[in-house]
Scaffold this active site. Structure first.
Site, PDB file in Angstrom:
ATOM      1  N   GLU A 280       0.841  -1.205   0.000  1.00 20.59           N
ATOM      2  CA  GLU A 280       0.000   0.000   0.000  1.00 20.59           C
ATOM      3  C   GLU A 280       0.876   1.256   0.000  1.00 20.59           C
ATOM      4  OE1 GLU A 280      -2.010  -0.568   3.718  1.00 20.59           O
ATOM      5  OE2 GLU A 280      -3.402  -2.034   2.922  1.00 20.59           O
ATOM      6  N   PRO A 281       1.660   1.459  -1.049  1.00 23.34           N
ATOM      7  CA  PRO A 281       2.541   2.628  -1.048  1.00 23.34           C
ATOM      8  C   PRO A 281       1.752   3.919  -1.242  1.00 23.34           C
ATOM      9  CG  PRO A 281       2.596   1.569  -3.188  1.00 23.34           C
ATOM     10  CD  PRO A 281       1.719   0.706  -2.309  1.00 23.34           C
ATOM     11  N   ARG A 283       3.391   7.540  -0.084  1.00 22.08           N
ATOM     12  CA  ARG A 283       4.423   8.552  -0.282  1.00 22.08           C
ATOM     13  C   ARG A 283       5.349   8.220  -1.449  1.00 22.08           C
ATOM     14  NH1 ARG A 283       6.164  11.446   4.236  1.00 22.08           N
ATOM     15  NH2 ARG A 283       5.397   9.700   5.452  1.00 22.08           N
ATOM     16  N   ARG A 320       3.237  19.312   7.136  1.00 22.18           N
ATOM     17  CA  ARG A 320       4.300  18.385   7.549  1.00 22.18           C
ATOM     18  C   ARG A 320       5.426  19.048   8.345  1.00 22.18           C
ATOM     19  NH1 ARG A 320       7.180  15.596   4.886  1.00 22.18           N
ATOM     20  NH2 ARG A 320       6.851  13.713   6.107  1.00 22.18           N
ATOM     21  N   TYR A 324       5.647  17.476  12.000  1.00 22.43           N
ATOM     22  CA  TYR A 324       6.699  16.463  12.216  1.00 22.43           C
ATOM     23  C   TYR A 324       8.101  17.056  12.193  1.00 22.43           C
ATOM     24  CZ  TYR A 324       2.781  13.927  10.044  1.00 22.43           C
ATOM     25  OH  TYR A 324       1.545  13.461   9.694  1.00 22.43           O
ATOM     26  N   CYS A 350      -0.915  32.152  12.309  1.00 18.57           N
ATOM     27  CA  CYS A 350      -0.580  32.679  13.637  1.00 18.57           C
ATOM     28  C   CYS A 350      -0.133  31.572  14.577  1.00 18.57           C
ATOM     29  CB  CYS A 350      -1.775  33.415  14.217  1.00 18.57           C
ATOM     30  SG  CYS A 350      -2.325  34.713  13.138  1.00 18.57           S
ATOM     31  N   GLU A 351       0.956  30.923  14.244  1.00 20.77           N
ATOM     32  CA  GLU A 351       1.540  29.884  15.095  1.00 20.77           C
ATOM     33  C   GLU A 351       3.049  29.925  14.860  1.00 20.77           C
ATOM     34  OE1 GLU A 351      -0.103  26.647  16.333  1.00 20.77           O
ATOM     35  OE2 GLU A 351      -2.138  27.054  15.605  1.00 20.77           O
TER      36      GLU A 351
HETATM   37  N1  LLP Z   1      -1.270   1.717   4.609  1.00 24.32           N
HETATM   38  C1  LLP Z   1      -1.689   2.118   5.812  1.00 24.32           C
HETATM   39  C2  LLP Z   1      -2.560   1.245   6.595  1.00 24.32           C
HETATM   40  C3  LLP Z   1      -1.291   3.374   6.306  1.00 24.32           C
HETATM   41  O1  LLP Z   1      -1.701   3.753   7.501  1.00 24.32           O
HETATM   42  C4  LLP Z   1      -0.453   4.189   5.519  1.00 24.32           C
HETATM   43  C5  LLP Z   1      -0.036   5.505   5.991  1.00 24.32           C
HETATM   44  C6  LLP Z   1      -0.060   3.727   4.253  1.00 24.32           C
HETATM   45  C7  LLP Z   1      -0.470   2.485   3.834  1.00 24.32           C
HETATM   46  C8  LLP Z   1       0.810   4.525   3.335  1.00 24.32           C
HETATM   47  O2  LLP Z   1       2.052   4.735   3.888  1.00 24.32           O
HETATM   48  P1  LLP Z   1       3.232   5.388   3.019  1.00 24.32           P
HETATM   49  O3  LLP Z   1       3.578   4.427   1.924  1.00 24.32           O
HETATM   50  O4  LLP Z   1       2.724   6.675   2.474  1.00 24.32           O
HETATM   51  O5  LLP Z   1       4.318   5.565   3.983  1.00 24.32           O
HETATM   52  N2  LLP Z   1       1.056  12.292   7.288  1.00 24.32           N
HETATM   53  C9  LLP Z   1       2.303  11.594   7.464  1.00 24.32           C
HETATM   54  C10 LLP Z   1       2.243  10.183   7.001  1.00 24.32           C
HETATM   55  C11 LLP Z   1       1.144   9.370   7.655  1.00 24.32           C
HETATM   56  C12 LLP Z   1       1.053   7.973   7.127  1.00 24.32           C
HETATM   57  C13 LLP Z   1      -0.154   7.296   7.632  1.00 24.32           C
HETATM   58  N3  LLP Z   1      -0.376   5.988   7.124  1.00 24.32           N
HETATM   59  C14 LLP Z   1       3.413  12.383   6.778  1.00 24.32           C
HETATM   60  O6  LLP Z   1       3.129  13.438   6.207  1.00 24.32           O
HETATM   61  O7  LLP Z   1       4.578  12.002   6.833  1.00 24.32           O
END
Ligand code: LLP
Length: 420
Positions: A280-281, A283, A320, A324, A350-351
């Site tokens: 489940e990519p 990013r 982000r 983070y 305003c933060e």
């Molecule tokens: N599958 C599930 C169950 C997830 O919870 C996530 C991400 C993904 C797949 C996709 O993950 P990725 O391949 O994108 O790493 N907002 C944060 C990232 C939160 C990710 C949440 N879950 C950021 O901006 O870094």
């Protein structure tokens, strides 16, 4: 390949202009205004293709995590390139359908699915509902019973493995809210497998995001392969292992595992089981495909000889950095003469956390200068808000040398339409 794990990078200079696949970002900003997200369709396609190629002929499915970026046009490009989807809410399921996905293309994940969301997923007959708890499995079974149907379910397990990523985006430790403890999974899955309203099809795990090392992913894969074997020993039917997302990208020149190494690491562990591998990519598909264009609205000297460069975009458009402490490269879209200045690039919200970059060097920024915040295609627009009554930004897709607005800028009237 310092930045892009062997893949092309869409945002490259041509002469004086920073471009997206050859289209000058300054032209887009001049026409659409700022803040505006710009996406490269070619990058989305290339990244899906690279992952498909990396898994080769091992049975696999790529379910793009819509939470990273669910703009309809983005999802359509991903779907046309052979990506399926991972939806994390009822809203994301509807977006997937609108973008042309069928229920069989959708895995439905998420902590805290509402009764309405469960019923919708059951009614549609999505490929798999990734259940988060024994209670949720019961509720899915009840919804299926009420409809006289059988729901395909997998169980999300929590393997108690550290992702070595930022604590806010790590999800695989025992203290995190996600999934069921892997030690309890066997009994829960056996129960689910025995229910006539459920077809138990797989095990799901997702331990974190923006992972730069493969070892945690290997450990998680090993854990679920072991569980799947135990389930088979118990006579529970298992079709697939869903290993979630998590592959990182190079925001700041980090070394990132290329798709080939990532896939090889997972396939090596899963192959003996013969089970279909789902990933489940999010990013790794959308991140490098997008940039946020913002204009300088003020420059304020600081006593120490550096400056604040204030943009028209802030944490409301790209959360982000504030949430983070995330790093994003920032570049002027048109090359500028003049000595570079050291500055903090900040937003108008305003933060004090509304900071895109500290101690950056920018070439002579002036009011009106347009900057591009890079690698913002994932979790950028998707996490934007109306904080301080900012409009949701415009979004543009660049495709084969042409560009078009794929979400126009929200108006204040649209923000207020649901209010009294
Ligand atoms: N599958 C599930 C169950 C997830 O919870 C996530 C991400 C993904 C797949 C996709 O993950 P990725 O391949 O994108 O790493 N907002 C944060 C990232 C939160 C990710 C949440 N879950 C950021 O901006 O870094």
């Amino acid at each position: 390949m310092p930045y892009n794990a062997g893949l092309m990078y869409a945002f490259q200079p041509q002469g004086n202009e920073l471009t997206c696949d050859g289209v000058a970002l300054s032209a887009i900003a001049a026409s659409v205004g700022t803040p505006t997200y710009v996406y490269s369709a070619a990058t989305l396609r290339e990244r899906i293709a690279a992952l498909h190629a990396a898994f080769g002929d091992y049975p696999h499915a790529l379910h793009y995590a819509l939470k990273a970026n669910s703009n309809l046009a983005v999802v359509r490009v991903v779907r046309a390139a052979g990506g399926l989807v991972d939806a994390n809410s009822g809203g994301e399921i509807e977006v997937a359908l609108r973008a042309g996905c069928t229920p069989a293309d959708i895995v439905f994940t998420g902590v805290g699915k509402t009764p309405a969301e469960i019923d919708r997923a059951v009614a549609l007959g999505v490929k798999t509902i990734n259940a988060e708890s024994a209670g949720e499995l019961e509720r899915i079974a009840a919804a299926a019973r009420a409809r006289g149907s059988v729901a395909r379910v997998a169980l999300r397990v929590n393997p108690d493995i550290a992702s070595e990523s930022h604590p806010h985006i790590s999800t695989g430790l025992g203290t995190h809210k996600f999934g069921v403890p892997i030690t309890e999974a066997r009994a829960i899955a056996r129960d689910a497998g025995a229910r006539p309203e459920l077809k138990f099809v797989g095990v799901h795990v997702h331990i974190g995001s923006q992972m730069l090392g493969l070892e945690p992913l290997r450990r998680a894969a090993t854990a679920v392969v072991g569980l799947a074997q135990e389930l088979r020993d118990d006579g529970v039917h298992v079709e697939h292992l869903d290993l979630g997302g998590g592959l990182g990208i190079a925001y700041d020149g980090e070394t990132v595992p290329p798709a080939d190494s990532y896939a090889a690491a997972l396939v090596t562990i899963v192959r003996p089981s013969g089970l279909t591998l789902i990933v489940e990519p999010g990013r790794a598909v959308a991140g490098p495909a997008g940039a946020l264009l913002a204009s300088v609205v003020d420059i304020k000297p600081r006593g120490d000889g550096t400056q604040f460069v204030v943009l028209d975009a802030g944490m409301s458009e790209l959360l982000r950095p504030a949430l983070y402490g995330a790093y994003h490269r920032i570049e002027a879209v048109t090359a500028r003469d003049g000595a570079p200045v050291t500055c903090d690039v900040v937003g108008p919200i305003c933060e004090s956390s509304d900071v895109f970059g500290v101690n950056r060097s920018l070439p002579a920024p002036a009011v009106g200068t347009v900057l591009a915040v890079l690698d913002a295609g994932a979790y950028g627009s998707a996490m934007s808000s109306n904080y301080n009554r900012h409009a949701l930004p415009a979004e543009v897709m660049v495709d084969e040398g042409a560009w078009r607005v794929v979400r126009r800028r929200q108006t204040i009237a649209e923000q207020l339409v649901c209010e009294e």
